[in-house]
Design a protein around this motif. Structure first.
Motif, PDB file in Angstrom:
ATOM      1  N   UNK A 174      -0.650   9.084 -16.220  1.00 23.59           N
ATOM      2  CA  UNK A 174       0.167   8.345 -17.213  1.00 23.59           C
ATOM      3  C   UNK A 174      -0.188   6.869 -17.259  1.00 23.59           C
ATOM      4  N   UNK A 175      -0.988   6.427 -16.294  1.00 20.64           N
ATOM      5  CA  UNK A 175      -1.313   5.005 -16.238  1.00 20.64           C
ATOM      6  C   UNK A 175      -1.838   4.665 -14.863  1.00 20.64           C
ATOM      7  N   UNK A 176      -1.685   3.404 -14.475  1.00 26.56           N
ATOM      8  CA  UNK A 176      -2.268   2.971 -13.203  1.00 26.56           C
ATOM      9  C   UNK A 176      -1.342   2.013 -12.476  1.00 26.56           C
ATOM     10  N   UNK A 177      -1.414   2.084 -11.148  1.00 24.82           N
ATOM     11  CA  UNK A 177      -0.769   1.071 -10.313  1.00 24.82           C
ATOM     12  C   UNK A 177      -1.877   0.383  -9.521  1.00 24.82           C
ATOM     13  N   UNK A 178      -1.893  -0.944  -9.592  1.00 23.97           N
ATOM     14  CA  UNK A 178      -2.882  -1.733  -8.851  1.00 23.97           C
ATOM     15  C   UNK A 178      -2.117  -2.604  -7.867  1.00 23.97           C
ATOM     16  N   UNK A 179      -2.563  -2.623  -6.610  1.00 25.60           N
ATOM     17  CA  UNK A 179      -1.923  -3.549  -5.673  1.00 25.60           C
ATOM     18  C   UNK A 179      -2.926  -4.584  -5.210  1.00 25.60           C
ATOM     19  N   UNK A 180      -2.422  -5.800  -4.978  1.00 25.82           N
ATOM     20  CA  UNK A 180      -3.324  -6.876  -4.572  1.00 25.82           C
ATOM     21  C   UNK A 180      -2.592  -8.188  -4.403  1.00 25.82           C
ATOM     22  N   UNK A 219      -7.350  -0.359 -14.820  1.00 24.87           N
ATOM     23  CA  UNK A 219      -5.959  -0.458 -15.281  1.00 24.87           C
ATOM     24  C   UNK A 219      -5.796   0.130 -16.678  1.00 24.87           C
ATOM     25  N   UNK A 220      -6.740  -0.181 -17.544  1.00 18.13           N
ATOM     26  CA  UNK A 220      -6.577   0.220 -18.950  1.00 18.13           C
ATOM     27  C   UNK A 220      -7.114   1.622 -19.237  1.00 18.13           C
ATOM     28  N   UNK A 221      -8.100   2.065 -18.447  1.00 14.41           N
ATOM     29  CA  UNK A 221      -8.636   3.423 -18.638  1.00 14.41           C
ATOM     30  C   UNK A 221      -8.750   4.100 -17.284  1.00 14.41           C
ATOM     31  N   UNK A 222      -7.616   4.434 -16.670  1.00  7.56           N
ATOM     32  CA  UNK A 222      -7.659   5.007 -15.321  1.00  7.56           C
ATOM     33  C   UNK A 222      -8.308   6.395 -15.311  1.00  7.56           C
ATOM     34  N   UNK A 223      -8.942   6.753 -14.193  1.00  4.32           N
ATOM     35  CA  UNK A 223      -9.603   8.053 -14.115  1.00  4.32           C
ATOM     36  C   UNK A 223      -8.581   9.193 -13.980  1.00  4.32           C
ATOM     37  N   UNK A 224      -8.915  10.337 -14.554  1.00  2.24           N
ATOM     38  CA  UNK A 224      -8.067  11.527 -14.392  1.00  2.24           C
ATOM     39  C   UNK A 224      -6.986  11.625 -15.450  1.00  2.24           C
ATOM     40  N   UNK A 251       4.978   9.088 -10.047  1.00  5.42           N
ATOM     41  CA  UNK A 251       4.902   8.863 -11.493  1.00  5.42           C
ATOM     42  C   UNK A 251       3.585   9.302 -12.111  1.00  5.42           C
ATOM     43  N   UNK A 252       2.752   9.979 -11.319  1.00 12.45           N
ATOM     44  CA  UNK A 252       1.441  10.437 -11.802  1.00 12.45           C
ATOM     45  C   UNK A 252       0.603   9.280 -12.362  1.00 12.45           C
ATOM     46  N   UNK A 253       0.372   8.299 -11.489  1.00  9.81           N
ATOM     47  CA  UNK A 253      -0.447   7.141 -11.847  1.00  9.81           C
ATOM     48  C   UNK A 253      -1.697   7.134 -10.976  1.00  9.81           C
ATOM     49  N   UNK A 254      -2.790   6.612 -11.496  1.00  8.63           N
ATOM     50  CA  UNK A 254      -3.968   6.372 -10.659  1.00  8.63           C
ATOM     51  C   UNK A 254      -3.692   5.093  -9.860  1.00  8.63           C
ATOM     52  N   UNK A 255      -4.187   5.047  -8.626  1.00 11.83           N
ATOM     53  CA  UNK A 255      -3.877   3.902  -7.748  1.00 11.83           C
ATOM     54  C   UNK A 255      -5.166   3.202  -7.335  1.00 11.83           C
ATOM     55  N   UNK A 256      -5.187   1.890  -7.503  1.00  7.84           N
ATOM     56  CA  UNK A 256      -6.321   1.097  -7.007  1.00  7.84           C
ATOM     57  C   UNK A 256      -5.804   0.031  -6.048  1.00  7.84           C
ATOM     58  N   UNK A 257      -6.272   0.131  -4.793  1.00  7.57           N
ATOM     59  CA  UNK A 257      -5.981  -0.915  -3.808  1.00  7.57           C
ATOM     60  C   UNK A 257      -7.052  -1.972  -4.003  1.00  7.57           C
ATOM     61  N   UNK A 258      -6.741  -3.038  -4.702  1.00  2.00           N
ATOM     62  CA  UNK A 258      -7.808  -3.989  -5.033  1.00  2.00           C
ATOM     63  C   UNK A 258      -8.330  -4.718  -3.797  1.00  2.00           C
ATOM     64  N   UNK A 259      -7.524  -4.780  -2.732  1.00  2.00           N
ATOM     65  CA  UNK A 259      -8.004  -5.401  -1.488  1.00  2.00           C
ATOM     66  C   UNK A 259      -9.239  -4.696  -0.957  1.00  2.00           C
ATOM     67  N   UNK A 260      -9.369  -3.382  -1.260  1.00  2.00           N
ATOM     68  CA  UNK A 260     -10.531  -2.657  -0.731  1.00  2.00           C
ATOM     69  C   UNK A 260     -11.826  -3.184  -1.356  1.00  2.00           C
ATOM     70  N   UNK A 261     -11.758  -3.734  -2.568  1.00  2.00           N
ATOM     71  CA  UNK A 261     -12.962  -4.310  -3.182  1.00  2.00           C
ATOM     72  C   UNK A 261     -13.415  -5.543  -2.392  1.00  2.00           C
ATOM     73  N   UNK A 287       0.833  -1.211   0.000  1.00  2.00           N
ATOM     74  CA  UNK A 287       0.000   0.000   0.000  1.00  2.00           C
ATOM     75  C   UNK A 287       0.864   1.256   0.000  1.00  2.00           C
ATOM     76  N   UNK A 288       1.821   1.317   0.923  1.00  2.00           N
ATOM     77  CA  UNK A 288       2.667   2.512   1.019  1.00  2.00           C
ATOM     78  C   UNK A 288       3.479   2.685  -0.261  1.00  2.00           C
ATOM     79  N   UNK A 289       4.054   1.591  -0.769  1.00  2.00           N
ATOM     80  CA  UNK A 289       4.872   1.694  -1.985  1.00  2.00           C
ATOM     81  C   UNK A 289       4.020   2.122  -3.176  1.00  2.00           C
ATOM     82  N   UNK A 290       2.806   1.598  -3.271  1.00  2.00           N
ATOM     83  CA  UNK A 290       1.929   1.959  -4.395  1.00  2.00           C
ATOM     84  C   UNK A 290       1.543   3.432  -4.330  1.00  2.00           C
TER      85      UNK A 290
END
Ligand code: CDP
Length: 211
Positions: free
Chosen positions: A110-116, A102-107, A24-34, A14-17
């Protein structure tokens, strides 16, 4: 750019993501929250997290508000999350949202980082960078214990260790998308690393300056 960060509980994903997303200006999704949100709905309905009908029903009704509920971080919700996460229909109900993110991140990013647990193996096997973050169970339980104590939750460190080991076993041994490093993932063991040192290693992997 898609970055997949997987690993067991309290390894530092979580912290690293979060740091990576900022740098790196990426959108972040903590998939564990789902999975936590599905579990919290099931618990609030008075159902059992192992009841697949209840869990699949909850997975089909998630909304944005569910994902920002502060109760998601509760220890019992983490345990219940690993039970609903073992149900393959629950995973199937959540995979589309994760792939779209991942493929169409909001905002404007430059892309997305997903952790899980299964991002590099199942959700985004095509990710540009895959990192598997780990640490000994003792180191991870110590971190979780300190976090919980800081947030005012009275806990016993041995109980936190037992719960961490139990959750890891359930996540690793399940048949649906078990926790395992992708073949092409970089392994990052944070047992003896500060956050700064772990982050430096992570960014070196991503910039390709280290194998
Ligand atoms: O933050 P922590 O590492 O404690 O857990 P989390 O990432 O919030 O994940 C909670 C639980 O959800 C895990 O123990 C897994 O069982 C499940 N999970 C999963 O199966 N697949 C994912 N991609 C993310 C989480």
């Amino acid at each position: 750019m898609i970055v997949a960060i997987d690993g067991p509980a309290a390894a530092g994903k979580g912290t690293l993501s979060r740091l990576l997303a900022e740098e790196m200006n990426l959108a972040w999704l903590e998939t564990g929250s789902l999975y936590r949100a599905v579990a919290l709905r099931v618990l609030r309905d008075g159902s059992d997290p192992g009841d697949s009908r209840a869990a699949v029903g909850a997975a089909g009704h998630l909304d944005a508000g569910d994902l920002s509920d502060p109760e998601l971080r509760r220890e019992d919700v983490g345990q219940a999350a690993s039970r609903v996460a073992a149900i393959s229909e629950v995973r199937a109900a959540l995979i589309g949202f994760q792939r779209r993110f991942a493929h169409r991140p909001p905002g404007k990013v430059r892309g997305a980082v997903l952790d899980g647990r299964d991002i590099g193996t199942v959700v985004c096997p095509d990710a540009d960078h895959k990192i598997f973050v780990t640490a000994t169970p003792e180191a991870r339980a110590r971190r979780r214990f300190l976090q919980l104590r800081e947030s005012g939750t009275p806990v016993d460190e041995r109980q936190v260790l037992a719960a961490t080991v139990e959750r890891d076993a359930r996540d690793t041994e399940r048949s649906a998308s078990p926790l395992t490093p992708a073949e092409d993932a970089h392994l990052l063991d944070t047992t003896n690393l500060s956050i700064d040192a772990a982050f430096a290693t992570l960014t070196a992997y991503i910039s390709g300056s280290s194998d």
